[in-house]
Enzyme design. Structure first.
Site, PDB file in Angstrom:
ATOM      1  N   ASP A 204      -0.928 -14.594 -25.458  1.00 18.59           N
ATOM      2  CA  ASP A 204      -2.206 -14.958 -26.064  1.00 18.59           C
ATOM      3  C   ASP A 204      -1.965 -15.037 -27.563  1.00 18.59           C
ATOM      4  OD1 ASP A 204      -4.911 -15.731 -25.608  1.00 18.59           O
ATOM      5  OD2 ASP A 204      -5.564 -13.871 -26.544  1.00 18.59           O
TER       6      ASP A 204
ATOM      7  N   THR B  52       0.650 -19.711 -17.704  1.00 17.61           N
ATOM      8  CA  THR B  52      -0.139 -20.656 -18.493  1.00 17.61           C
ATOM      9  C   THR B  52      -0.128 -22.019 -17.817  1.00 17.61           C
ATOM     10  OG1 THR B  52      -0.485 -21.614 -20.693  1.00 17.61           O
ATOM     11  CG2 THR B  52       1.778 -21.415 -19.936  1.00 17.61           C
TER      12      THR B  52
END
Length: 198
Positions: free
Chosen positions: A68, A7
């Site tokens: 996610d 990320t």
């Protein structure tokens, strides 16, 4: 042990880094020189997490994990769900997303919702997933300056504060991402001779 967290979201890195035992060195995409946008084209939260972790492993060779997250609102048939970050458009504008959500809920009596996080781990050629869920409700206006995303309008079950009013440690104790991360850490501790979280 080194693990890449797939990320570039500084808020996510901060939340998860605070939970990791000292024996796990967390690397960001920036740390490994990955500056491109990783595709997120799956129709499911789990699919996106797996897609991101697979991408980093295939392109860069690191063991890694990706998450996610989606906000699932009962009265909106689970929306925004997998499209939570882009609910109001591809700009990923948190304020616009919250404004659209509150507008869509006008006149709805059921404001129950849940956050769902799936963490996908790529480790030594195998994939694993860990899911965390936090139930709560959407309040009528934003409250709090902490957190990110939908945190100012999400009030977790059993609390009078929103996620954006809780400090990082309080939030991590009960949040969807915190719960999924603890499952990940416990798995790594049990299967890789890594001491359990501090």
């Amino acid at each position: 042990m080194k693990l890449v967290f797939a990320t570039n979201n500084e808020n996510k890195i901060k939340e998860i880094a605070a939970m990791m035992p000292a024996h796990i060195e967390l690397l960001s995409l920036k740390d490994i020189g990955c500056e491109e946008d990783i595709p997120e084209t799956s129709e499911t939260i789990e699919g996106n997490a797996l897609q991101k972790s697979s991408y980093v492993k295939e392109k860069y060779g690191y063991d890694c994990f990706a998450d996610d997250t989606g906000l699932e609102v009962t009265a909106l048939d689970g929306a925004p769900g997998v499209y939570s970050a882009r609910y109001a458009g591809d700009e990923k504008d948190n304020q616009a997303n919250m404004a659209k959500l509150l507008q869509e809920l006008q006149g709805k009596t059921d404001r129950s919702a849940r956050f769902k996080t799936v963490i996908a781990l790529e480790l030594e050629g195998r994939q694993y997933t860990f899911t965390g869920i936090c139930d709560g409700k959407i309040i009528f206006e934003q409250r709090g300056e902490k957190g990110f995303g939908y945190d100012p309008v999400f009030q977790p079950e059993g609390y009078s504060k929103t996620f954006a009013e809780l400090d990082l440690q309080e939030k991590s104790e009960i949040s969807h991402r915190g719960r999924a991360t603890r499952k990940l850490i416990d798995f790594l501790s049990q299967n890789n001779n890594i001491p359990a979280r501090d």
